[in-house]
Scaffold this motif. Sequence first.
Motif, PDB file in Angstrom:
ATOM      1  N   ARG A   1      -2.540   0.556   6.491  1.00  0.00           N
ATOM      2  CA  ARG A   1      -2.650  -0.516   5.845  1.00  0.00           C
ATOM      3  C   ARG A   1      -1.815  -1.624   6.311  1.00  0.00           C
ATOM      4  O   ARG A   1      -2.057  -2.672   6.236  1.00  0.00           O
ATOM      5  CB  ARG A   1      -2.467  -0.181   4.334  1.00  0.00           C
ATOM      6  N   VAL A   2      -0.354  -1.306   6.243  1.00  0.00           N
ATOM      7  CA  VAL A   2       0.509  -2.460   6.581  1.00  0.00           C
ATOM      8  C   VAL A   2       1.404  -2.131   7.642  1.00  0.00           C
ATOM      9  O   VAL A   2       1.650  -1.078   8.025  1.00  0.00           O
ATOM     10  CB  VAL A   2       1.420  -2.798   5.161  1.00  0.00           C
TER      11      VAL A   2
ATOM     12  N   TYR B   1       2.421   1.718   7.806  1.00  0.00           N
ATOM     13  CA  TYR B   1       2.453   2.180   6.485  1.00  0.00           C
ATOM     14  C   TYR B   1       0.949   2.717   6.177  1.00  0.00           C
ATOM     15  O   TYR B   1       0.094   1.757   6.256  1.00  0.00           O
ATOM     16  CB  TYR B   1       3.086   1.356   5.492  1.00  0.00           C
TER      17      TYR B   1
ATOM     18  N   GLY C   1       1.642   3.845   0.831  1.00  0.00           N
ATOM     19  CA  GLY C   1       3.232   2.875   1.238  1.00  0.00           C
ATOM     20  C   GLY C   1       4.141   3.723   1.916  1.00  0.00           C
ATOM     21  O   GLY C   1       5.158   3.324   2.140  1.00  0.00           O
TER      22      GLY C   1
ATOM     23  N   TYR D   1      -3.250 -10.587  -4.214  1.00  0.00           N
ATOM     24  CA  TYR D   1      -2.237 -11.604  -3.561  1.00  0.00           C
ATOM     25  C   TYR D   1      -0.829 -10.761  -2.807  1.00  0.00           C
ATOM     26  O   TYR D   1      -0.701 -11.014  -1.763  1.00  0.00           O
ATOM     27  CB  TYR D   1      -1.843 -12.637  -4.698  1.00  0.00           C
TER      28      TYR D   1
ATOM     29  N   ASP E   1      -2.118  -8.463   0.094  1.00  0.00           N
ATOM     30  CA  ASP E   1      -2.491  -9.419   1.258  1.00  0.00           C
ATOM     31  C   ASP E   1      -1.155  -9.785   1.772  1.00  0.00           C
ATOM     32  O   ASP E   1      -0.699 -10.026   2.989  1.00  0.00           O
ATOM     33  CB  ASP E   1      -3.107 -10.890   0.870  1.00  0.00           C
TER      34      ASP E   1
ATOM     35  N   GLY F   1       1.374  -7.681   1.878  1.00  0.00           N
ATOM     36  CA  GLY F   1       2.082  -6.604   2.303  1.00  0.00           C
ATOM     37  C   GLY F   1       3.015  -5.982   1.323  1.00  0.00           C
ATOM     38  O   GLY F   1       3.972  -4.828   1.915  1.00  0.00           O
TER      39      GLY F   1
ATOM     40  N   LEU G   1       2.303  -4.529  -1.760  1.00  0.00           N
ATOM     41  CA  LEU G   1       1.635  -3.460  -2.391  1.00  0.00           C
ATOM     42  C   LEU G   1       0.681  -2.816  -1.682  1.00  0.00           C
ATOM     43  O   LEU G   1      -0.132  -3.236  -0.745  1.00  0.00           O
ATOM     44  CB  LEU G   1       1.146  -4.005  -3.438  1.00  0.00           C
ATOM     45  N   VAL G   2       0.236  -1.558  -2.031  1.00  0.00           N
ATOM     46  CA  VAL G   2      -0.871  -0.891  -1.365  1.00  0.00           C
ATOM     47  C   VAL G   2      -1.626  -0.343  -2.644  1.00  0.00           C
ATOM     48  O   VAL G   2      -1.170   0.174  -3.449  1.00  0.00           O
ATOM     49  CB  VAL G   2      -0.590   0.422  -0.533  1.00  0.00           C
ATOM     50  N   ARG G   3      -3.036  -0.384  -2.563  1.00  0.00           N
ATOM     51  CA  ARG G   3      -4.065   0.058  -3.431  1.00  0.00           C
ATOM     52  C   ARG G   3      -4.636   1.326  -3.021  1.00  0.00           C
ATOM     53  O   ARG G   3      -5.133   1.316  -1.868  1.00  0.00           O
ATOM     54  CB  ARG G   3      -4.885  -0.820  -3.928  1.00  0.00           C
ATOM     55  N   LYS G   4      -5.089   2.196  -3.955  1.00  0.00           N
ATOM     56  CA  LYS G   4      -6.060   3.375  -3.452  1.00  0.00           C
ATOM     57  C   LYS G   4      -6.946   3.542  -4.691  1.00  0.00           C
ATOM     58  O   LYS G   4      -6.484   3.846  -5.777  1.00  0.00           O
ATOM     59  CB  LYS G   4      -5.109   4.490  -3.141  1.00  0.00           C
TER      60      LYS G   4
ATOM     61  N   GLN H   1       0.544   0.926  -5.672  1.00  0.00           N
ATOM     62  CA  GLN H   1       2.169   1.534  -5.415  1.00  0.00           C
ATOM     63  C   GLN H   1       2.952   0.570  -4.456  1.00  0.00           C
ATOM     64  O   GLN H   1       2.144  -0.341  -3.755  1.00  0.00           O
ATOM     65  CB  GLN H   1       2.065   2.670  -4.471  1.00  0.00           C
ATOM     66  N   VAL H   2       4.059   0.371  -4.572  1.00  0.00           N
ATOM     67  CA  VAL H   2       5.235  -0.530  -4.064  1.00  0.00           C
ATOM     68  C   VAL H   2       5.072   0.126  -2.536  1.00  0.00           C
ATOM     69  O   VAL H   2       5.388   1.290  -2.420  1.00  0.00           O
ATOM     70  CB  VAL H   2       6.230  -0.622  -4.490  1.00  0.00           C
ATOM     71  N   VAL H   3       5.022  -0.870  -1.395  1.00  0.00           N
ATOM     72  CA  VAL H   3       5.118  -0.182  -0.224  1.00  0.00           C
ATOM     73  C   VAL H   3       6.662   0.141   0.215  1.00  0.00           C
ATOM     74  O   VAL H   3       7.463  -0.380  -0.120  1.00  0.00           O
ATOM     75  CB  VAL H   3       4.874  -1.383   0.796  1.00  0.00           C
ATOM     76  N   HIS H   4       6.760   1.034   0.898  1.00  0.00           N
ATOM     77  CA  HIS H   4       8.136   1.796   1.333  1.00  0.00           C
ATOM     78  C   HIS H   4       8.718   0.766   2.156  1.00  0.00           C
ATOM     79  O   HIS H   4       7.996   0.302   3.124  1.00  0.00           O
ATOM     80  CB  HIS H   4       7.944   3.260   1.944  1.00  0.00           C
TER      81      HIS H   4
ATOM     82  N   VAL I   1      10.427  -4.993   2.501  1.00  0.00           N
ATOM     83  CA  VAL I   1       9.448  -5.841   3.245  1.00  0.00           C
ATOM     84  C   VAL I   1      10.069  -6.733   3.693  1.00  0.00           C
ATOM     85  O   VAL I   1      10.814  -7.575   2.912  1.00  0.00           O
ATOM     86  CB  VAL I   1       8.348  -6.042   2.068  1.00  0.00           C
TER      87      VAL I   1
ATOM     88  N   ILE J   1      -1.910  -6.735   7.856  1.00  0.00           N
ATOM     89  CA  ILE J   1      -2.539  -6.123   6.945  1.00  0.00           C
ATOM     90  C   ILE J   1      -3.894  -5.778   7.080  1.00  0.00           C
ATOM     91  O   ILE J   1      -4.446  -6.850   7.351  1.00  0.00           O
ATOM     92  CB  ILE J   1      -2.343  -7.033   5.561  1.00  0.00           C
ATOM     93  N   GLU J   2      -4.289  -4.563   7.031  1.00  0.00           N
ATOM     94  CA  GLU J   2      -5.770  -3.916   7.098  1.00  0.00           C
ATOM     95  C   GLU J   2      -6.376  -4.535   5.647  1.00  0.00           C
ATOM     96  O   GLU J   2      -5.876  -3.955   4.736  1.00  0.00           O
ATOM     97  CB  GLU J   2      -5.701  -2.591   7.388  1.00  0.00           C
ATOM     98  N   ARG J   3      -7.393  -5.016   5.895  1.00  0.00           N
ATOM     99  CA  ARG J   3      -8.160  -5.107   4.451  1.00  0.00           C
ATOM    100  C   ARG J   3      -9.013  -3.895   4.154  1.00  0.00           C
ATOM    101  O   ARG J   3      -9.605  -3.339   5.072  1.00  0.00           O
ATOM    102  CB  ARG J   3      -9.294  -6.394   4.569  1.00  0.00           C
TER     103      ARG J   3
END
Lengths: 246, 246
Positions: free
Chosen positions: A183-184, A218, A222, B63, B66, B68, B70-73, B79-82, B85, B244-246
């Motif tokens: 993803r990122v 990531y 995440g 937002y 985009d 980078g 957060l990540v959604r699933k 979730q917050v990206v590890h 950032v 960021i991958e959409r």
Amino acid sequence: MTANLAIDLDRSSPVPLYFQVAEQIAEAIRRGDLAPGARLDNEILLADKLGLSRPTIRQAIQYLVDKGLLVRKRGVGTQVVHGQVKRSVELTSLYDDLRRAGQEPATQVIALEPRPVEDDIAAILGVEAGAEVLYLERLRFAAGEPLAVLHNWLPLGLAQLAASDLEARGLYELLRAAGVRLRVANQRIGARAATQAEAKLLDERRGAPLLTMIRTTYDDQGRAVEHGSHVYRASHYSLEVTLIER
Amino acid sequence: MTANLAIDLDRSSPVPLYFQVAEQIAEAIRRGDLAPGARLDNEILLADKLGLSRPTIRQAIQYLVDKGLLVRKRGVGTQVVHGQVKRSVELTSLYDDLRRAGQEPATQVIALEPRPVEDDIAAILGVEAGAEVLYLERLRFAAGEPLAVLHNWLPLGLAQLAASDLEARGLYELLRAAGVRLRVANQRIGARAATQAEAKLLDERRGAPLLTMIRTTYDDQGRAVEHGSHVYRASHYSLEVTLIER
DNA sequence: ATGAGCAGTTTGTCTGGACATTCTGACCTC
DNA sequence: GAGGTCAGAATGTCCAGACAAACTGCTCAT
């Protein structure tokens, strides 16, 4: 002014409607039916023509704005960006990029083994200090010439990677096939002179300029799934990036 | 699990609600209130808590996705990206970047003059062949040391640029102040060895590795407003990019 | 002629709701 | 114990509408 582009929708398809619209507008831009600077119909008219709601049309347009193909301006409208739009930045590996460019990539695996992790890499990958991670070193060729030396560290257990797989396909492709969803990625790009060892591998002279890239990727939870430190022959490769201001 | 973060909204503010939400979540991440890996409340609950509709919450979260942070699933949550950032990729000039890093940038203007355009630049900027464009050449310093040689071409009439302005502020800042709204930029990043002239300007040896960047920037009408060809001392500078991958 | 103001156009923001799709984990069957 | 099944939870997609804000160009008064 407003090109009359034909968009057909398939409501029975699992492909989202906004995406069908976006793809067909993008295709029209690529074909040249929508010239740079051309104005799109306004959102409400477009929604009406296609039998969709305005939010759906907005989502399609926003998608293309994010990719850098369109620009919007309140009170004015939506226009196609001037200048040929390069391939948008995607999360691709060098291998994918090369193959898309018709360059016939090849890979030689130099190392592929579990290895106790160094402290800095452990912190980056979010694994415990002293744990084992998969260490990977590859030499990448394009059109028969050496192009890059690739070093990677991956948490164990993500995917079963065999040297034979890595010589036939790209790392990202293999990870994706194993169900990892990237993803990122954070990248740091720099340059430095080649060491003697690098020069030998890459068929350059010592001190030749190399492009360097350090990247951490990531997944959709995440978690760090890959860290890489790569060097490219500057004489044979450059990177392309598109930035979009929101 | 789901941190109980306090978000206060000001409905009388001209700042959009979704943006207020996004900023405060981002701030909570920066402060560490939302640790990497932490899950956010689900969208419906969040919307309920804040008295907003779900689409507005989605817009705020999207937002940050985009950017980078957060990540959604689907079926799981957000979730917050590890991993810390980094500053997200924005349309900033080197000058802004340096000042933000507390580096005390300085600029020496070497050339600033209208000049008949070369054919390749004309095609890039979308002006007629043979027309005049503004040619700009600068030497950029950071912390007292030379850092980069910057070449730019701009269509005439965009902004009144004086050498004194350019020595005190960055080009992008001046363009924005003149009402130009930058939206999209295509960059090509590479590396090469310094020529003798470049080496002299940058206080390096001939053949020293330089990072090169060629960039074209477009405004919100899709018109090219700036083309630049820059070289940076690789020993003193590197670029950071987030994909960021959409 | 020139400038100010106004009206029309277009995108930006926000609401409230509905159904679809995907993932996780628990339960049940064999 | 292994495997499949199903329900719950969360995000993804889509709709219909309302008002706000910004830009353009026209009109009108000076």
